[in-house]
Motif scaffolding. Sequence first.
Motif, PDB file in Angstrom:
ATOM      1  N   MET A 286      42.888  35.571  40.910  1.00 29.92           N
ATOM      2  CA  MET A 286      42.064  34.642  41.657  1.00 29.92           C
ATOM      3  C   MET A 286      40.610  35.122  41.666  1.00 29.92           C
ATOM      4  O   MET A 286      40.352  36.328  41.712  1.00 29.92           O
ATOM      5  N   THR A 287      39.693  34.178  41.642  1.00 25.64           N
ATOM      6  CA  THR A 287      38.283  34.499  41.849  1.00 25.64           C
ATOM      7  C   THR A 287      37.732  33.567  42.921  1.00 25.64           C
ATOM      8  O   THR A 287      38.271  32.483  43.152  1.00 25.64           O
ATOM      9  N   GLU A 288      36.693  34.016  43.587  1.00 24.63           N
ATOM     10  CA  GLU A 288      36.020  33.214  44.593  1.00 24.63           C
ATOM     11  C   GLU A 288      34.544  33.131  44.252  1.00 24.63           C
ATOM     12  O   GLU A 288      33.882  34.167  44.110  1.00 24.63           O
ATOM     13  N   ASN A 289      34.054  31.892  44.070  1.00 22.82           N
ATOM     14  CA  ASN A 289      32.655  31.664  43.694  1.00 22.82           C
ATOM     15  C   ASN A 289      32.291  32.367  42.389  1.00 22.82           C
ATOM     16  O   ASN A 289      31.181  32.884  42.235  1.00 22.82           O
ATOM     17  N   GLY A 290      33.240  32.432  41.489  1.00 21.46           N
ATOM     18  CA  GLY A 290      32.989  33.022  40.183  1.00 21.46           C
ATOM     19  C   GLY A 290      32.952  34.532  40.154  1.00 21.46           C
ATOM     20  O   GLY A 290      32.693  35.127  39.105  1.00 21.46           O
ATOM     21  N   VAL A 291      33.248  35.187  41.273  1.00 21.91           N
ATOM     22  CA  VAL A 291      33.169  36.647  41.351  1.00 21.91           C
ATOM     23  C   VAL A 291      34.559  37.245  41.167  1.00 21.91           C
ATOM     24  O   VAL A 291      35.510  36.894  41.887  1.00 21.91           O
ATOM     25  N   SER A 292      34.693  38.139  40.179  1.00 21.64           N
ATOM     26  CA  SER A 292      35.974  38.807  39.932  1.00 21.64           C
ATOM     27  C   SER A 292      35.993  40.163  40.623  1.00 21.64           C
ATOM     28  O   SER A 292      35.038  40.925  40.543  1.00 21.64           O
ATOM     29  N   TRP A 293      37.074  40.456  41.306  1.00 21.79           N
ATOM     30  CA  TRP A 293      37.216  41.733  42.004  1.00 21.79           C
ATOM     31  C   TRP A 293      37.834  42.804  41.103  1.00 21.79           C
ATOM     32  O   TRP A 293      37.936  43.959  41.504  1.00 21.79           O
ATOM     33  N   LEU A 294      38.246  42.417  39.891  1.00 22.58           N
ATOM     34  CA  LEU A 294      38.854  43.379  38.969  1.00 22.58           C
ATOM     35  C   LEU A 294      37.860  43.924  37.950  1.00 22.58           C
ATOM     36  O   LEU A 294      38.215  44.770  37.129  1.00 22.58           O
ATOM     37  N   ASN A 295      36.638  43.424  37.989  1.00 28.88           N
ATOM     38  CA  ASN A 295      35.605  43.888  37.064  1.00 28.88           C
ATOM     39  C   ASN A 295      36.074  43.751  35.616  1.00 28.88           C
ATOM     40  O   ASN A 295      36.593  42.725  35.217  1.00 28.88           O
ATOM     41  N   GLY A 296      35.932  44.821  34.817  1.00 24.50           N
ATOM     42  CA  GLY A 296      36.282  44.756  33.401  1.00 24.50           C
ATOM     43  C   GLY A 296      37.759  44.612  33.127  1.00 24.50           C
ATOM     44  O   GLY A 296      38.162  44.245  32.014  1.00 24.50           O
ATOM     45  N   ALA A 297      38.616  44.884  34.114  1.00 27.47           N
ATOM     46  CA  ALA A 297      40.063  44.809  33.894  1.00 27.47           C
ATOM     47  C   ALA A 297      40.547  43.377  33.700  1.00 27.47           C
ATOM     48  O   ALA A 297      41.680  43.157  33.265  1.00 27.47           O
ATOM     49  N   THR A 298      39.721  42.386  34.013  1.00 25.19           N
ATOM     50  CA  THR A 298      40.154  40.996  33.845  1.00 25.19           C
ATOM     51  C   THR A 298      40.445  40.656  32.389  1.00 25.19           C
ATOM     52  O   THR A 298      41.224  39.739  32.107  1.00 25.19           O
ATOM     53  N   LYS A 299      39.831  41.383  31.453  1.00 26.47           N
ATOM     54  CA  LYS A 299      40.067  41.073  30.038  1.00 26.47           C
ATOM     55  C   LYS A 299      41.489  41.425  29.602  1.00 26.47           C
ATOM     56  O   LYS A 299      41.926  41.022  28.519  1.00 26.47           O
ATOM     57  N   LEU A 300      42.208  42.178  30.428  1.00 31.69           N
ATOM     58  CA  LEU A 300      43.602  42.495  30.123  1.00 31.69           C
ATOM     59  C   LEU A 300      44.544  41.370  30.527  1.00 31.69           C
ATOM     60  O   LEU A 300      45.725  41.393  30.173  1.00 31.69           O
ATOM     61  N   LEU A 301      44.045  40.391  31.288  1.00 30.86           N
ATOM     62  CA  LEU A 301      44.884  39.310  31.814  1.00 30.86           C
ATOM     63  C   LEU A 301      44.799  38.074  30.924  1.00 30.86           C
ATOM     64  O   LEU A 301      44.064  38.038  29.954  1.00 30.86           O
ATOM     65  N   ASP A 302      45.547  37.040  31.315  1.00 29.04           N
ATOM     66  CA  ASP A 302      45.512  35.770  30.606  1.00 29.04           C
ATOM     67  C   ASP A 302      44.415  34.852  31.135  1.00 29.04           C
ATOM     68  O   ASP A 302      44.291  33.724  30.677  1.00 29.04           O
ATOM     69  N   GLY A 303      43.651  35.325  32.104  1.00 28.59           N
ATOM     70  CA  GLY A 303      42.538  34.541  32.601  1.00 28.59           C
ATOM     71  C   GLY A 303      42.306  34.733  34.081  1.00 28.59           C
ATOM     72  O   GLY A 303      43.029  35.469  34.766  1.00 28.59           O
ATOM     73  N   THR A 304      41.254  34.095  34.590  1.00 26.66           N
ATOM     74  CA  THR A 304      40.959  34.059  36.015  1.00 26.66           C
ATOM     75  C   THR A 304      40.830  32.597  36.430  1.00 26.66           C
ATOM     76  O   THR A 304      40.432  31.742  35.640  1.00 26.66           O
ATOM     77  N   ILE A 305      41.160  32.304  37.671  1.00 27.56           N
ATOM     78  CA  ILE A 305      41.118  30.932  38.179  1.00 27.56           C
ATOM     79  C   ILE A 305      40.486  30.948  39.569  1.00 27.56           C
ATOM     80  O   ILE A 305      40.864  31.770  40.421  1.00 27.56           O
ATOM     81  N   GLU A 306      39.563  30.051  39.789  1.00 25.07           N
ATOM     82  CA  GLU A 306      38.965  29.903  41.102  1.00 25.07           C
ATOM     83  C   GLU A 306      40.034  29.481  42.113  1.00 25.07           C
ATOM     84  O   GLU A 306      40.910  28.660  41.803  1.00 25.07           O
ATOM     85  N   VAL A 307      39.972  30.039  43.309  1.00 27.05           N
ATOM     86  CA  VAL A 307      40.954  29.717  44.341  1.00 27.05           C
ATOM     87  C   VAL A 307      41.020  28.209  44.568  1.00 27.05           C
ATOM     88  O   VAL A 307      42.106  27.630  44.697  1.00 27.05           O
ATOM     89  N   ALA A 308      39.864  27.552  44.574  1.00 32.55           N
ATOM     90  CA  ALA A 308      39.828  26.108  44.834  1.00 32.55           C
ATOM     91  C   ALA A 308      40.497  25.297  43.732  1.00 32.55           C
ATOM     92  O   ALA A 308      40.937  24.174  43.955  1.00 32.55           O
ATOM     93  N   ASP A 309      40.589  25.859  42.514  1.00 37.15           N
ATOM     94  CA  ASP A 309      41.161  25.135  41.370  1.00 37.15           C
ATOM     95  C   ASP A 309      42.608  25.528  41.084  1.00 37.15           C
ATOM     96  O   ASP A 309      43.206  25.021  40.132  1.00 37.15           O
TER      97      ASP A 309
END
Length: 464
Positions: free
Chosen positions: A100-123
């Motif tokens: 999950m991200t909020e307002n486009g801000v990722s809390w995982l920093n560079g580790a997000t590239k290991l995932l299948d993506g990020t999604i805004e909470v509202a979406d």
Amino acid sequence: MSGAESKDGGGAMQDLRVILVGSGLARAVTAQRLRRDARTRVVKAQNSHEALGELGLPPANEAGVRTVIVLSKGAIEPETVGGFVRSVRRVDSGARIVAMTENGVSWLNGATKLLDGTIEVADLGAETLRGLFSADRPRLAAQDDPGASTLGVSDDVMAGRDRACEGAGGGDPATGPLTAGTTEQALLQADTGVVRALLTGGDVQAACLRRLHASLGPDIRWIGPDAAEGEHDEHKAAVVHRGRAFGFLASRSTDPATLSACAAWMAQWLALREQHVQLRRAAFTDPLTGAWNRRYFDRFLPAAIEDARRHRHDLTLLLFDIDDFKHFNDHYGHSAGDEVLVETVRLMKTTVRPCDRVCRIGGDEFAVVFYEPEGPRDPGSKHPTSIYSIAERFQEKVRRHQFPKLGAEAAGSLAISGGMATFPWDGADAEALIEHADRLLGESKRMGKNAIRFGPAGSGPVID
């Protein structure tokens, strides 16, 4: 990320299982939103360990169900994401992992590239998650963990261990030496053998010890919580998780700091094992009667039929219910009705063989699968006639049983009606057997109840 096509290649909407990891308002709001979709089942996990356990419960390869793991803020430390992703891929290679991200801000920093993506909470809705499985959407592969080398377990070592496991038939060989500088996170990444033991019902404690022996040496040993103290020249570390003491690790050659880190790692796996057992029991048993539930029945019967087909064994299905059960509920109250259900299951369990499965599949509806995987112990035993005597004994037990909450009227007033179907004569698959047995159950009801019918058209002996 925008919503994507929600239909599979065949055009049918996909069933989703969404594992929400973490806590907080965002997770609660997301769970509420996802539950509005009838084809989505939401499961909550507090941390990555619970998520791995949930991933295997029910089986990850359940037909037609796609799994998405959603990480809420703070659900996992960024430096452990790589190990978590690898573990998920080994349990269910088709699962998707997003954060999950909020307002486009990722809390995982560079580790997000290991995932299948990020999604805004509202979406974050069911349609968006189905879009992760779109045929025209490229799958994000888990890349090399940038922190692996600092944690003491490299991708090369992990790959070498996987190859060794394949050659050793599922063992858990060395993943590199452990030292006082090896962190708990590094151990958590080296968990293939332990995960395998957890998901296959194996010995998790033994799998942990194999992992430690391979890296620390054979002198590390397990001491139970009630066992006598270890040797005076041994280091000891308590294996404790949230106040639950499992035992101790002891070693002469391993330094105390490393031994303590290993004990903390092992404690989490043993705690997860206990939780996994509890979750599996909750998922597959009826809480009132202790019988297996409909979910278990729907999985066990097809598997048992396939096993019977492969080994040319007989299998008989009995469907039965309690005659006029609604009358007992209305006249004596629901607590008396519950007692009838509980006692009925107890009586059946005392009648059937240990290998048979007693399942509650509805209110007062039950199914019993009579099957001996090793073949009949009595060479003269043949289905369905050999099951006839078992069903007859059970029916007589119900008829004679005194139910305390029903008083003096109970004895002789309760009866059951049922229908039996035998593989392969009455049906070649689960659906056909259920249909045949259900049809005979209906005939028993129409013909006056208190009867169990079997045979091609209910022509066999009638137990009444």
